[in-house]
Design a protein around this motif. Sequence first.
Motif, PDB file in Angstrom:
ATOM      1  N   PHE A 160       4.827  -1.373   6.802  1.00 19.10           N
ATOM      2  CA  PHE A 160       3.881  -1.912   7.766  1.00 19.10           C
ATOM      3  C   PHE A 160       4.260  -1.612   9.204  1.00 19.10           C
ATOM      4  CE2 PHE A 160       0.896  -3.899   5.124  1.00 19.10           C
ATOM      5  CZ  PHE A 160       1.552  -4.355   4.003  1.00 19.10           C
ATOM      6  N   THR A 161       5.511  -1.171   9.404  1.00 16.94           N
ATOM      7  CA  THR A 161       5.908  -0.791  10.758  1.00 16.94           C
ATOM      8  C   THR A 161       5.334   0.563  11.153  1.00 16.94           C
ATOM      9  OG1 THR A 161       7.898  -0.029   9.664  1.00 16.94           O
ATOM     10  CG2 THR A 161       8.047  -2.091  10.873  1.00 16.94           C
ATOM     11  N   ALA A 162       4.854   1.318  10.169  1.00 16.70           N
ATOM     12  CA  ALA A 162       4.303   2.640  10.485  1.00 16.70           C
ATOM     13  C   ALA A 162       2.853   2.495  10.942  1.00 16.70           C
ATOM     14  CB  ALA A 162       4.367   3.535   9.247  1.00 16.70           C
ATOM     15  N   PRO A 163       2.330   3.479  11.706  1.00 14.25           N
ATOM     16  CA  PRO A 163       0.942   3.372  12.174  1.00 14.25           C
ATOM     17  C   PRO A 163      -0.058   3.537  11.029  1.00 14.25           C
ATOM     18  CG  PRO A 163       1.925   5.433  12.875  1.00 14.25           C
ATOM     19  CD  PRO A 163       3.028   4.629  12.280  1.00 14.25           C
ATOM     20  N   THR A 164      -1.321   3.303  11.379  1.00 12.65           N
ATOM     21  CA  THR A 164      -2.401   3.327  10.390  1.00 12.65           C
ATOM     22  C   THR A 164      -2.456   4.667   9.669  1.00 12.65           C
ATOM     23  OG1 THR A 164      -3.569   2.057  12.038  1.00 12.65           O
ATOM     24  CG2 THR A 164      -4.833   2.739  10.133  1.00 12.65           C
ATOM     25  N   ILE A 165      -2.852   4.603   8.398  1.00 15.48           N
ATOM     26  CA  ILE A 165      -2.943   5.833   7.600  1.00 15.48           C
ATOM     27  C   ILE A 165      -4.166   6.614   8.048  1.00 15.48           C
ATOM     28  CG2 ILE A 165      -3.404   6.700   5.284  1.00 15.48           C
ATOM     29  CD1 ILE A 165      -1.870   4.337   4.200  1.00 15.48           C
ATOM     30  N   LYS A 166      -3.965   7.886   8.347  1.00 12.22           N
ATOM     31  CA  LYS A 166      -5.104   8.748   8.705  1.00 12.22           C
ATOM     32  C   LYS A 166      -5.016   9.997   7.855  1.00 12.22           C
ATOM     33  CE  LYS A 166      -6.140   7.160  13.245  1.00 12.22           C
ATOM     34  NZ  LYS A 166      -5.366   6.881  14.421  1.00 12.22           N
ATOM     35  N   TYR A 167      -6.123  10.351   7.244  1.00 15.41           N
ATOM     36  CA  TYR A 167      -6.108  11.534   6.383  1.00 15.41           C
ATOM     37  C   TYR A 167      -6.307  12.776   7.224  1.00 15.41           C
ATOM     38  CZ  TYR A 167      -6.701   7.961   2.873  1.00 15.41           C
ATOM     39  OH  TYR A 167      -6.532   6.853   2.100  1.00 15.41           O
ATOM     40  N   GLU A 168      -5.601  13.840   6.848  1.00 17.40           N
ATOM     41  CA  GLU A 168      -5.711  15.078   7.637  1.00 17.40           C
ATOM     42  C   GLU A 168      -6.841  15.932   7.106  1.00 17.40           C
ATOM     43  OE1 GLU A 168      -0.993  15.158   8.542  1.00 17.40           O
ATOM     44  OE2 GLU A 168      -1.845  16.519   7.065  1.00 17.40           O
ATOM     45  N   GLU A 169      -7.360  16.764   7.997  1.00 16.67           N
ATOM     46  CA  GLU A 169      -8.473  17.640   7.615  1.00 16.67           C
ATOM     47  C   GLU A 169      -7.948  18.734   6.700  1.00 16.67           C
ATOM     48  OE1 GLU A 169     -11.748  17.900   9.074  1.00 16.67           O
ATOM     49  OE2 GLU A 169     -11.610  16.107  10.288  1.00 16.67           O
ATOM     50  N   ASN A 170      -8.437  18.722   5.458  1.00 20.19           N
ATOM     51  CA  ASN A 170      -8.070  19.817   4.558  1.00 20.19           C
ATOM     52  C   ASN A 170      -9.255  20.750   4.426  1.00 20.19           C
ATOM     53  OD1 ASN A 170      -5.493  18.908   4.009  1.00 20.19           O
ATOM     54  ND2 ASN A 170      -6.212  17.552   2.396  1.00 20.19           N
ATOM     55  N   TRP A 205       0.835  -1.195   0.000  1.00 20.61           N
ATOM     56  CA  TRP A 205       0.000   0.000   0.000  1.00 20.61           C
ATOM     57  C   TRP A 205       0.871   1.246   0.000  1.00 20.61           C
ATOM     58  CZ3 TRP A 205      -1.646  -4.557   1.995  1.00 20.61           C
ATOM     59  CH2 TRP A 205      -2.962  -4.937   1.706  1.00 20.61           C
ATOM     60  N   HIS A 222       3.979   2.760   1.994  1.00 22.78           N
ATOM     61  CA  HIS A 222       3.656   2.715   3.412  1.00 22.78           C
ATOM     62  C   HIS A 222       4.281   1.470   4.023  1.00 22.78           C
ATOM     63  CE1 HIS A 222       1.144   2.717   7.054  1.00 22.78           C
ATOM     64  NE2 HIS A 222       1.066   1.418   6.844  1.00 22.78           N
ATOM     65  N   GLY A 256      -3.013   5.313   0.596  1.00 24.24           N
ATOM     66  CA  GLY A 256      -3.999   4.254   0.701  1.00 24.24           C
ATOM     67  C   GLY A 256      -4.202   3.432  -0.554  1.00 24.24           C
ATOM     68  N   ARG A 266      -3.699   0.678  -3.295  1.00 24.89           N
ATOM     69  CA  ARG A 266      -3.114  -0.655  -3.251  1.00 24.89           C
ATOM     70  C   ARG A 266      -2.378  -0.914  -4.557  1.00 24.89           C
ATOM     71  NH1 ARG A 266      -5.146  -5.940  -4.726  1.00 24.89           N
ATOM     72  NH2 ARG A 266      -4.386  -7.546  -3.343  1.00 24.89           N
TER      73      ARG A 266
END
Lengths: 383, 217
Positions: free
Chosen positions: A372-382, A130, A370, A134, A136
């Motif tokens: 896999f050791t990094a935390p979950t993807i979270k989108y920022e408020e634009n 991924w 991305h 996000g 794939r």
Amino acid sequence: MAGCFKMAGMRWSVVRSFQTFCISPNISESLCCLFQQVRLKHQNYPRLRNPIWFVKKERTKYEEHLTQQNKSFIRDVVHDKYGGPPAIIGGVSTYQQSPLKIQPMDRGSWFLGCRRSGLIARNIGIYPMWLKDGTRVLTTLLQVVDNHVIRYIPPEEFNPPRTSVRNPKSKRRLGCLLVGAESADPQNFTKEYCGLFKDSGVMPTKILGRFLISPEAVMQPGTPLYASHFKVGDYVDVRGKTIYRGFQGVVTRWGFKGGPASHGVTKTHRRPGNIGSGGEKARVWPGQKMPGHMGNRYRILNGLQVLRVNTKYNVIWVKGQGIPGGTNSIVYIYDTFLPLRKPKEAPHFPTYYPEDEEPLPDEIYSENLHPFTAPTIKYEENV
Amino acid sequence: MDMMNRRNHIDIPEFYVGSVLAVSSSNPHAPEKVTRFVGICIQRGGCGLRAFFIIRNVVDHQGVEMFYEMYSPVIQKIEVLRLEKRLDNELLYLRDALPEYSTFPLDMEPEYLPEGSAIPVNPIKVKLKPRPWLERWERQELKGVQDLGLPKRFYERAAAVAKPWEKYDLMAEYRESIPAEEQEEIFAEVYSQLHQLEVTRKIMKRKRTFVKPKKMG
């Protein structure tokens, strides 16, 4: 036996009779040539100059009835010569080469337009990865198993029968670098094949490939090549032999649509249909697509991006699937020839030497991949 | 290793086809950037990083199915609201069943089972809508469906077309599964980390069950 035979069958019999005639040692060479010029127009095609590594590779195994002492003696000899038995576990060779044999020669420096060596790898499978947004993406894993430089042939000596497919008149002088992959027990190979590896000090390898390189990219025979030869984010070309599909019809081989499945169609569901246009050139044109053997040919996939490199097991993650050959097949990886995808910074030239630089981390990820050791993807408020 | 690294960041709980799940995933187009979907798991498939599951629910009289990949980094949380099994391995017939069997309230509370109990099997028999259907359900051996009520010719044709020898095909089973020796190898590598994850999960579960009575009282 005058020379105006028109039927091919008759001509072949003429050829064969002259061949047997010429093989006898009493006939002088000039006479042979004379006969060939006069009669044998199509003999000696294709005129090949086989490369030096075109020798019989595998040895027929006989019942040798070796005693236990013989076997252990052979093992000791192999051990002394190469520093250990061939043992590739998980794609990483376990025997250590003596450092004295590998003394780096003068290394050339990279310039724009030069060609450096490639790698021989094995396609181990396709996995999804991924990206940071996000998306794939399917990636192919190529494992570089135990690559070593075997021999270098400088451009003055190297004289292949066919120089370049694209530009046969190019005056570019490229040297030939022989690279071997996956070393194996020398007892399985013939003496001539093992002789190719004598100067490099490397155990004979199962796979031998050649790379055309500019003379500045030359390396000492015996240098190991690692997956870090390619940097993450670079683009590569991958060449492999396509899967053999046997004798295939026109629908599978060329993608023809065939005929209708019903509506009274008689016996024309997967046939090519019309093969000519009629009219002036009332014949079938050469190159007409027809059924035939499909696959088992070398094909190159260009411009694949390297997304991730694992330095522990020497694996390269390449974006995309459908690499010719399928899983567990051997592929050759080169730097791209595509002009817009060439690297802007100098790559490791002539290759990556681990003793020169700081030890690389186990896994190197591309910027937009991305891990896999990094935390979950979270989108920022634009806004 | 990739799967283990992902599992360190998200807890993928144990669930089966027939359990009710709530999945929160990040969505760039949602107003709060998070979408939460509740539904019953009708199918699980894939192997390794490609493992997926499909969740079904009926929202505003419209059947909705969501396809999720278990190791996708976009998934923030997977909660099991009701852990149970059904009589079948795949509940794709819910698409042809009456909508009441697929509706679950979106604000459903999680139901806890006593620790160490066996996973309950729901013996419910689902009633299907009248034909036409998406698949020929009479040809599949479905146990969780009420009597289909079809004319005899359907069942006769199903018997004629059936392939009862497929369950004896050992080579097919071998091709689809990983042999026992390799399973042991893989498990040996991964066992310690999995064990740690299970322990942390049990601790979290205990904390949750402990907190709940306090809120009520």
